[in-house]
Design a protein around this motif. Structure first.
Motif, mmCIF file in Angstrom:
data_model
loop_
_atom_site.group_PDB
_atom_site.id
_atom_site.type_symbol
_atom_site.label_atom_id
_atom_site.label_comp_id
_atom_site.label_asym_id
_atom_site.label_seq_id
_atom_site.Cartn_x
_atom_site.Cartn_y
_atom_site.Cartn_z
ATOM 1 N N PRO A 64 0.738 10.930 -46.794
ATOM 2 C CA PRO A 64 2.181 11.174 -46.955
ATOM 3 C C PRO A 64 2.926 11.208 -45.622
ATOM 4 N N SER A 65 4.151 10.684 -45.665
ATOM 5 C CA SER A 65 5.102 10.868 -44.565
ATOM 6 C C SER A 65 6.065 11.973 -44.991
ATOM 7 N N MET A 66 6.390 12.898 -44.068
ATOM 8 C CA MET A 66 7.014 14.163 -44.448
ATOM 9 C C MET A 66 8.456 14.271 -43.958
ATOM 10 N N SER A 67 9.216 15.106 -44.692
ATOM 11 C CA SER A 67 10.554 15.523 -44.265
ATOM 12 C C SER A 67 10.843 16.878 -44.895
ATOM 13 N N ILE A 68 11.735 17.659 -44.257
ATOM 14 C CA ILE A 68 12.152 18.965 -44.779
ATOM 15 C C ILE A 68 13.643 18.912 -45.052
ATOM 16 N N GLN A 69 14.033 19.279 -46.268
ATOM 17 C CA GLN A 69 15.432 19.265 -46.672
ATOM 18 C C GLN A 69 15.911 20.707 -46.875
ATOM 19 N N PRO A 70 16.815 21.225 -45.997
ATOM 20 C CA PRO A 70 17.336 22.587 -46.174
ATOM 21 C C PRO A 70 18.379 22.634 -47.280
ATOM 22 N N LYS A 116 20.993 33.756 -49.993
ATOM 23 C CA LYS A 116 19.735 33.164 -50.406
ATOM 24 C C LYS A 116 19.646 31.747 -49.829
ATOM 25 N N PHE A 117 18.413 31.332 -49.571
ATOM 26 C CA PHE A 117 18.260 30.048 -48.890
ATOM 27 C C PHE A 117 16.846 29.531 -49.153
ATOM 28 N N PHE A 118 16.698 28.186 -49.135
ATOM 29 C CA PHE A 118 15.349 27.631 -49.268
ATOM 30 C C PHE A 118 15.216 26.377 -48.422
ATOM 31 N N LEU A 119 13.976 26.080 -48.057
ATOM 32 C CA LEU A 119 13.588 24.832 -47.399
ATOM 33 C C LEU A 119 12.664 24.079 -48.364
ATOM 34 N N GLN A 120 12.931 22.767 -48.546
ATOM 35 C CA GLN A 120 12.101 21.957 -49.437
ATOM 36 C C GLN A 120 11.320 20.940 -48.624
ATOM 37 N N CYS A 121 10.014 20.901 -48.859
ATOM 38 C CA CYS A 121 9.138 19.952 -48.168
ATOM 39 C C CYS A 121 8.962 18.723 -49.065
ATOM 40 N N VAL A 122 9.309 17.536 -48.534
ATOM 41 C CA VAL A 122 9.223 16.290 -49.290
ATOM 42 C C VAL A 122 8.172 15.404 -48.642
ATOM 43 N N GLY A 123 7.201 14.970 -49.471
ATOM 44 C CA GLY A 123 6.134 14.097 -48.969
ATOM 45 C C GLY A 123 6.122 12.778 -49.710
ATOM 46 N N ASN A 124 6.250 11.683 -48.979
ATOM 47 C CA ASN A 124 6.230 10.349 -49.569
ATOM 48 C C ASN A 124 4.871 9.717 -49.288
ATOM 49 N N ASN A 156 -2.494 14.721 -49.888
ATOM 50 C CA ASN A 156 -2.525 13.975 -51.152
ATOM 51 C C ASN A 156 -3.910 13.407 -51.458
ATOM 52 N N GLY A 157 -4.934 13.883 -50.750
ATOM 53 C CA GLY A 157 -6.294 13.409 -50.984
ATOM 54 C C GLY A 157 -6.667 12.199 -50.159
ATOM 55 N N ILE A 158 -5.690 11.462 -49.667
ATOM 56 C CA ILE A 158 -5.951 10.320 -48.795
ATOM 57 C C ILE A 158 -5.819 10.729 -47.335
ATOM 58 N N GLY A 159 -4.898 11.614 -47.076
ATOM 59 C CA GLY A 159 -4.657 12.104 -45.726
ATOM 60 C C GLY A 159 -3.653 13.244 -45.766
ATOM 61 N N MET A 160 -3.340 13.779 -44.571
ATOM 62 C CA MET A 160 -2.414 14.898 -44.462
ATOM 63 C C MET A 160 -1.221 14.493 -43.609
ATOM 64 N N GLY A 161 -0.070 15.093 -43.909
ATOM 65 C CA GLY A 161 1.129 14.894 -43.112
ATOM 66 C C GLY A 161 1.796 16.227 -42.855
ATOM 67 N N ASP A 162 2.485 16.345 -41.729
ATOM 68 C CA ASP A 162 3.165 17.604 -41.423
ATOM 69 C C ASP A 162 4.504 17.323 -40.771
ATOM 70 N N ILE A 163 5.419 18.305 -40.857
ATOM 71 C CA ILE A 163 6.769 18.188 -40.336
ATOM 72 C C ILE A 163 7.260 19.592 -40.010
ATOM 73 N N THR A 164 8.179 19.715 -39.029
ATOM 74 C CA THR A 164 8.712 21.025 -38.646
ATOM 75 C C THR A 164 10.232 21.031 -38.811
ATOM 76 N N HIS A 165 10.774 22.255 -38.932
ATOM 77 C CA HIS A 165 12.221 22.438 -39.067
ATOM 78 C C HIS A 165 12.605 23.725 -38.342
ATOM 79 N N THR A 166 13.684 23.654 -37.570
ATOM 80 C CA THR A 166 14.170 24.835 -36.847
ATOM 81 C C THR A 166 15.277 25.499 -37.659
ATOM 82 N N LEU A 167 15.038 26.780 -38.001
ATOM 83 C CA LEU A 167 16.011 27.541 -38.779
ATOM 84 C C LEU A 167 16.839 28.409 -37.830
ATOM 85 N N LEU A 168 18.171 28.297 -37.937
ATOM 86 C CA LEU A 168 19.090 29.095 -37.124
ATOM 87 C C LEU A 168 20.105 29.736 -38.063
#
Length: 378
Positions: free
Chosen positions: A212-218, A228-236, A283-295
């Motif tokens: 997967p290639s990753m992104s974080i959507q605030p 209230k607030f959330f961060l969503q991790c999206v993996g393609n 996803n069983g084939i490999g791993m992906g990671d991404i970071t997000h700075t919360l302010l």
């Protein structure tokens, strides 16, 4: 299909025809009549057609359409590959006149078949596809396409079909697949004079497995303290990732932050939640990671800033309105001045009149022995 040539006869039938022709000649010369000096080609031609009726026309697909002393027309219906060859038409005159025509029957190729792809392939792997089409005459040509773009495969391999005058054509295509090839359509198309381009083709979709290639959507670009607030991790990836891990760099996750699969939820934001958050997916084939700075933003500062923004907008609008009013005033005064000047010049002749009647005449543009008054537009 329509063909004009006649049919070539076996040797023994030709011999019979010549014998009949010779006999006719002998009969014609032995009888004192008009046939003594004139060779009746039509009689021989009729005999020719009679022989034809017992040989070629025995096939119900071949029909005699027209027969005259100078022309013979046949039709062949339900054309078969066996009808291919050279056809001869002969008129038994002295000498015999013969014409030949070659009929080429095209073998229509079958729909191509693609083999060699049974399951998904991991990114970076190789795929070899084989395309086969049978029944063509002359041999067909095969073309490969990736979506709408033509790609080159190996040269076609042509093999004769046993007991048939047709050919089987085979072509191979080898690809090193990337994630961009996932869901791509690989097409094999047949090119042959018996069919139009694109009439016979087969498509094979590719399935490529990749990490997967990753992104974080605030939830918001300006998270405010206390909300209230959330961060969503999206993996393609293929397959889509199902396992997610959330971390906070250089610190533990906040006590009020809860991991909910691909989501990291904050019940109530606090300035202490500021930091860099990392999401990792597998996803069983490999791993992906991404970071997000919360302010986290101060809600008071946000309100003040919002108020300043509204004040700036209001000031700009006030300036625009003021400029428009000034323009209207200047334009009005300009119009009024020009209208007054016109009226003043128009009635100027009444000032020097000796009496009221003369003044009226002068004002209306009359002459009465006085020079014409001219109007000026200023």
């Amino acid at each position: 299909m329509r063909a004009r040539p006649s049919i070539t006869f076996p040797a023994f039938q030709q011999a019979v025809l010549w014998a009949v022709a010779a006999l006719t000649m002998l009969l014609a010369t032995s009888v004192r009549s008009n046939f003594v000096f004139v060779y009746d080609t039509y009689v021989v031609y009729v005999l020719f057609l009679s022989a034809l009726s017992f040989s070629a026309l025995r096939d119900n697909r071949i029909q005699l359409v027209k027969s005259t002393a100078t022309e013979l027309i046949i039709t062949i219906s339900d054309v078969q590959l066996s009808d291919d060859g050279e056809y001869t038409c002969s008129i038994f005159t002295m000498p015999v006149r013969t014409a030949r025509a070659t009929v080429t029957v095209l073998g229509v190729p079958g729909k191509p078949v693609i083999t060699g792809f049974d399951d998904a392939v991991e990114e970076g792997g190789k795929v070899t596809l084989t395309c086969t089409s049978s029944g063509s005459k002359p041999p067909a040509k095969l073309h490969w396409y990736r979506d709408q773009e033509e790609i080159q495969g190996r040269p076609d391999v042509v093999e004769s079909n046993p007991d048939e005058p047709t050919y089987t054509v085979t072509s191979e295509l080898t690809l090193t697949v990337t994630r961009n090839d996932n869901n791509a359509l690989i097409t094999c198309a047949v090119d042959h004079p018996s069919i139009a381009n694109g009439d016979k083709r087969t498509e094979q979709p590719l399935s490529v497995l990749f990490s997967p290639s990753m992104s974080i959507q605030p939830e918001s670009d300006l998270p405010r303290e206390g909300e209230k607030f959330f961060l969503q991790c999206v993996g393609n990836g293929n397959p889509e990732p199902t396992a997610f891990v959330w971390r906070r760099k250089d610190a533990e996750l906040p006590p009020l932050a809860k991991v909910d699969g691909a989501f990291l939820r904050f019940e109530s934001l606090n300035k202490s939640d500021n930091g860099v958050y990392e999401c990792q997916a597998d996803n069983g084939i490999g791993m992906g990671d991404i970071t997000h700075t919360l302010l986290v933003q101060d809600p008071t500062a946000m309100s003040t800033s919002s108020g300043v923004d509204h004040a700036v907008i209001g000031g700009v609008v006030a300036v625009i309105v003021f400029i428009m009013l000034c323009l209207l005033i200047v334009l009005g005064r300009y119009l009024i001045r020009h209208k007054g000047t016109y009226l003043t010049h128009e009635a100027k002749g009444s000032d020097d009149a000796p009496d009221a009647d003369t003044a009226i005449i002068n004002a209306e543009g009359g002459h009465s022995g006085v020079d014409d008054k001219k109007e000026y537009f200023i």
